[in-house]
Each structure stands twice: as C-alpha cells, then as structure tokens.
Enzyme design. Structure first.
Site, mmCIF file in Angstrom:
data_model
loop_
_atom_site.group_PDB
_atom_site.id
_atom_site.type_symbol
_atom_site.label_atom_id
_atom_site.label_comp_id
_atom_site.label_asym_id
_atom_site.label_seq_id
_atom_site.Cartn_x
_atom_site.Cartn_y
_atom_site.Cartn_z
ATOM 1 N N ARG A 42 35.284 38.893 30.090
ATOM 2 C CA ARG A 42 36.430 38.031 30.405
ATOM 3 C C ARG A 42 37.206 37.741 29.128
ATOM 4 O O ARG A 42 36.691 37.127 28.204
ATOM 5 C CB ARG A 42 35.974 36.721 31.048
ATOM 6 C CG ARG A 42 37.142 35.831 31.447
ATOM 7 C CD ARG A 42 36.732 34.741 32.410
ATOM 8 N NE ARG A 42 35.793 33.807 31.832
ATOM 9 C CZ ARG A 42 35.215 32.818 32.511
ATOM 10 N NH1 ARG A 42 35.462 32.691 33.793
ATOM 11 N NH2 ARG A 42 34.371 31.998 31.934
ATOM 12 N N SER A 111 36.286 35.878 43.358
ATOM 13 C CA SER A 111 35.923 34.456 43.289
ATOM 14 C C SER A 111 36.372 33.767 44.569
ATOM 15 O O SER A 111 37.508 33.969 45.014
ATOM 16 C CB SER A 111 36.602 33.785 42.091
ATOM 17 O OG SER A 111 36.138 34.321 40.884
ATOM 18 N N LYS A 140 36.139 25.975 32.526
ATOM 19 C CA LYS A 140 37.247 25.868 33.482
ATOM 20 C C LYS A 140 37.448 24.392 33.780
ATOM 21 O O LYS A 140 36.900 23.846 34.735
ATOM 22 C CB LYS A 140 36.947 26.645 34.773
ATOM 23 C CG LYS A 140 37.353 28.111 34.703
ATOM 24 C CD LYS A 140 37.512 28.701 36.086
ATOM 25 C CE LYS A 140 38.165 30.076 36.019
ATOM 26 N NZ LYS A 140 38.430 30.637 37.344
#
Length: 216
Positions: A42, A111, A140
């Site tokens: 990521r 997701s 997040k």
C-alpha cells in the site's frame, strides 16, 4: 495465483511509516519468514516510478516464498510488476473495471463495511473481502469501528474468504474469536515492531487460535 482461506491467516499490509534503516522489501521478507501468508503493498504518496520499483522488489521476494502479493488501488502498477492481483476500496476503481483490466486469473480483493457490499463484491467476482475497520486504527483516522455482529453477518453472507482489518494487534485479536473470519490483516502490529519476524510469528499463532479452517 488464486487465494484460499488459508492464505488469509496473516495478511500483512505494508506501511513505510516505520521503515527506519531497513528497506520495505527487507521488512516484507521478515514478515514472510515469521509466517505472513499474504502481502499487500500500500503506497498512497509515491510517484509512479518509485511505486513500481518498490513493487518489483517485493514481487521478487513474494514469488520466492510463493506468497500471494497484491497492490492496493493501482492497477497500472499491479500489471506492470506482474503482481498476483489488486485490492480496491469502495471509493476506488469500479470492481468490474478492475477485473477487466487485470484479467480473470488474478486476485481481486475488495474492502467492505456492510453485508450488501460483501454480497455485491462476491457477485461481481471478488476473490476475497477485507472487512473493517474492526477496531479504531491510527492508519485510517476516518474509519469507524464496525460492530462485531456486522463482521459476523458479513462472514455468514459470503462464501469467499473474509479477512478482518483495522487496528488489530496482539492484544485485541482474540476478541475476534467466533466471528467466522478466515484471518487478520495487520499493519502496525507488524511493521511498527522492532522484531518484525517475531511479531509475525506471534500474530500467526493467535490468528490460528481464532480461525478454524477445518470446518470451512
């Protein structure tokens, strides 16, 4: 390469926030040696060329260990580095577009936060879903923790593998016991640790405690 439920046991999501003196590729190799069963690269801020170079380095390692390797939210990089697939969020690329671009033989992860999203992902050809955040997470900050009953309902609603993500660490992982998940996706509980291999070994052992693939 396709995924099965076993490959969800310890799903490591990279984060260069804790690189230190090591390269990301070196950290990835350590987590695989500690038992990580799946790797997601990521990168939210790297320029394309740097992202691709990083992906190519990590691809060599995952290939050597025969561990599935997907790219988060960048189909171009995934194709260019010959990754095993891609992972997209609800606000990223459309699922069918992503599938058309990577082809039918590649892994497509999505997701989800609701039962409806999970069912749509499976119907649309996703190979697995990542559900979260199951706990509050520093990676997040806008994510709200899902109730455990929602996680359980999602697991019951789809037949593809389900991995829980978001704020999972060695202290809270056992709270997910009995939810029906096939494994845990972890970021800081691996990559923020000084001994990544040891942290991975401990998390893999804990994941095996909460997942029972014999009945799947």
């Amino acid at each position: 390469m396709k995924v099965d439920k076993q490959s969800m046991l310890l799903y490591a999501v990279t984060d260069r926030a804790w690189l230190g003196e090591q390269s990301l590729a070196e950290q990835v190799e350590q987590t695989i040696q500690g038992g990580a069963t799946f790797i997601q690269l990521r990168e939210k801020n790297l320029p394309y060329e740097d992202f691709l170079k990083e992906a190519q380095q990590i691809k060599k390692i995952t290939e050597a260990y025969n561990v599935p390797f997907v790219i988060n939210d960048n189909v171009e990089v995934a194709i260019a580095c010959a990754a095993d697939g891609i992972h997209i969020g609800q606000d990223d690329m459309d699922l069918s577009t992503a599938r058309n671009m990577i082809g039918g033989d590649k892994i497509l992860g999505v997701s989800v936060q609701t039962v409806e999203q999970a069912r749509l992902a499976e119907k649309g050809g996703a190979d697995y879903v990542g559900v979260g955040a199951v706990f509050t997470t520093s990676t997040k900050l806008d994510a709200t923790a899902l109730p455990l009953r929602t996680l359980e309902a999602i697991c019951q609603s789809v037949s593809i593998p389900v991995v829980a993500i978001g704020g999972i660490n060695e202290k809270n992982i056992l709270q997910l016991s009995g939810s029906g998940i096939d494994g845990v996706a972890v970021v800081s509980a691996i990559f923020a640790k000084q001994d990544i291999k040891k942290a991975s070994q401990e998390l893999l052992a804990l994941s095996k405690q909460i997942v029972n693939h014999e009945n799947n």
